[in-house]
Design a protein around this motif. Structure first.
Motif, PDB file in Angstrom:
ATOM      1  N   VAL A 180      36.848  74.562  77.964  1.00  0.00           N
ATOM      2  CA  VAL A 180      35.452  74.231  78.895  1.00  0.00           C
ATOM      3  C   VAL A 180      34.772  75.687  78.670  1.00  0.00           C
ATOM      4  N   ARG A 181      35.458  77.034  78.596  1.00  0.00           N
ATOM      5  CA  ARG A 181      34.836  78.302  78.342  1.00  0.00           C
ATOM      6  C   ARG A 181      34.203  78.262  76.959  1.00  0.00           C
ATOM      7  N   LYS A 182      34.766  78.035  75.909  1.00  0.00           N
ATOM      8  CA  LYS A 182      34.428  77.772  74.703  1.00  0.00           C
ATOM      9  C   LYS A 182      33.056  76.810  74.474  1.00  0.00           C
ATOM     10  N   LEU A 183      33.097  75.680  75.210  1.00  0.00           N
ATOM     11  CA  LEU A 183      32.142  74.824  75.159  1.00  0.00           C
ATOM     12  C   LEU A 183      31.017  75.450  75.802  1.00  0.00           C
ATOM     13  N   ILE A 184      31.128  76.038  76.936  1.00  0.00           N
ATOM     14  CA  ILE A 184      29.845  76.882  77.514  1.00  0.00           C
ATOM     15  C   ILE A 184      29.367  77.748  76.522  1.00  0.00           C
ATOM     16  N   SER A 185      30.176  78.579  75.706  1.00  0.00           N
ATOM     17  CA  SER A 185      29.603  79.558  74.950  1.00  0.00           C
ATOM     18  C   SER A 185      28.935  79.190  73.804  1.00  0.00           C
ATOM     19  N   ILE A 186      29.410  77.985  73.404  1.00  0.00           N
ATOM     20  CA  ILE A 186      28.526  77.237  72.452  1.00  0.00           C
ATOM     21  C   ILE A 186      27.395  76.596  72.750  1.00  0.00           C
ATOM     22  N   VAL A 187      27.484  75.776  73.874  1.00  0.00           N
ATOM     23  CA  VAL A 187      26.110  74.996  74.373  1.00  0.00           C
ATOM     24  C   VAL A 187      25.571  75.747  75.438  1.00  0.00           C
ATOM     25  N   THR A 188      24.750  76.646  75.018  1.00  0.00           N
ATOM     26  CA  THR A 188      24.093  77.828  75.774  1.00  0.00           C
ATOM     27  C   THR A 188      22.956  77.005  76.507  1.00  0.00           C
TER      28      THR A 188
END
Length: 416
Positions: free
Chosen positions: A310-318
């Motif tokens: 989820v943290r990686k997704l949030i970093s990608i989907v800004t």
């Protein structure tokens, strides 16, 4: 035996929640004390009394137990009060109704000594005596809820709701358990699993309890509370998987119906089904977003461990990317609406055939709705991602004073 429980008065505390257990509490206390004496375990029995009015407290004291009163009502509250008051490095909890075998505590203690954080009893492996568990609980309630627990969480525990279990006191206190009712049993297993604690299982037995009154447990109410807790702590199964399934079905059906009616045997699907497919896509997308919201919020507040994915997704989907995607969806919706206006113009702005016009309007409206969902979701996730400072105004004032003092010291040193 080497005394390796420094910092504690005793090695083991046996905690028993108690609410009017005068018929059985004394025998439970004596069994636990006899087991510890037989196996050379330095320990105590602690009765967490939840407001008994039948003299259970004095009976327990006479049998050799220490009694603490817990004001907050409920199974979980009574146990947490007992755990906090425990003087042992290890705690074994069990009901004071004489249904659990307090003479068989050694396997739990041995696993704890070997490094386990939580040791669960398994009644299905150890043996359930005739009449000890209602058929509804034995063949439906416990198996189903335990299966759901193993499905939702990476746990191998076969009996999620066994009331006889042992654990390291510090490990369980660090979990911050909050539920006050019967779902406390599920919360302990779920949070221990999510936090990566060493969770093990040993066989234990269950016998008919020795009380003449009905048990405090209410099958359907307490079963629902357990299931509700498991769902609330698993956004993946509560929101994401149902939402993804709805989206996929809606997208497949909607795409097929956009180009014309679909017949399956004698069944004909047309624009009315297209409207339903659009609703499925919107609802499914919203559910998937709620799963993401829940994971981010729960991780920020410490309810759930932070998910690297989820943290990686949030970093990608800004936020910026979310706004771009939302803008593109809005553009697609606008194009669809323009096409519908052109279609209307071709018909001289007169009456339209819904089976034709809706194939343009419904996908366009769906794209518009999802565009705003995406934009609002991006903004909300960005707000959730703002890490709040844990410093209070007093902390700021102290830091400012300290920095000012350091500046004065530096000036004095440079002057001299």
């Amino acid at each position: 035996m080497c005394r390796d429980w420094k910092g504690y008065d005793v090695e083991l505390t046996v905690v028993m929640p108690c609410l009017n257990e005068a018929e059985t509490v004394e025998v439970c206390v004596r069994k636990a004390l006899a087991c510890m004496e037989e196996h050379g375990i330095e320990g105590e029995v602690l009765i967490a009394d939840n407001g008994s009015t039948d003299g259970s407290q004095q009976l327990a004291r006479d049998a050799g137990a220490r009694v603490v009163h817990v004001d907050a009502k409920g199974y979980g509250n009574a146990l947490m009060g007992g755990i906090r008051a425990a003087r042992g490095k290890y705690v074994i909890m069990g009901d004071a109704d004489d249904s659990y075998d307090f003479t068989g505590l050694l396997p739990f203690v041995e696993q704890l000594r070997e490094g386990a954080d939580l040791v669960m009893g398994n009644r299905f492996k150890g043996g359930i005596a005739p009449g000890a568990m209602p058929p509804l609980h034995r063949y439906l309630g416990n198996p189903v809820l335990s299966f759901v627990g193993r499905l939702f969480f990476p746990s191998a525990i076969g009996d999620f709701h066994c009331g006889l279990r042992g654990f390291r006191r510090e490990s369980i206190l660090r979990l911050g358990l909050q539920t006050g009712g019967m779902e406390f049993a599920s919360e302990m297993v779920v949070k221990s699993t999510l936090q990566g604690l060493d969770v093990r299982e040993v066989p234990t037995t269950l016998s008919p309890d020795g009380r003449s009154r009905p048990p405090h447990l209410r099958s359907w109410r307490d079963g629902w509370r357990h299931l509700r807790f498991l769902l609330l702590y698993s956004p993946k199964w509560l929101f994401f998987i149902p939402g993804l399934a709805l989206m996929l079905v809606g997208l497949v059906a909607g795409t097929a119906l956009t180009f014309g009616p679909v017949r399956i045997g004698e069944l004909a699907f047309d624009v009315d089904t297209l409207v339903g497919a659009s609703a499925m896509v919107v609802i499914g997308f919203q559910a998937a977003l709620f799963a993401l919201f829940t994971k981010v919020y729960a991780a920020e507040e410490g309810f759930l461990p932070e998910s690297p994915r989820v943290r990686k997704l949030i970093s990608i989907v800004t936020l910026e990317k979310g706004l771009v995607v939302g803008g593109l969806l809005a553009l697609a919706g606008l194009i669809g609406l323009v096409m519908s206006l052109v279609h209307w113009q071709v018909r001289s702005f007169g009456e339209l055939d819904p089976r034709e016009s809706l194939r343009l309007v419904v996908p366009a409206a769906t794209a518009f709705i999802m565009s705003f969902q995406t934009i609002f979701a991006s903004l909300f996730i960005s707000i959730l991602g703002i890490r709040r400072s844990r410093e209070t105004p007093i902390d700021y004032a102290a830091k400012a004073a300290e920095e000012a003092a350091e500046a004065v010291t530096r000036e004095d040193s440079s002057t001299h």
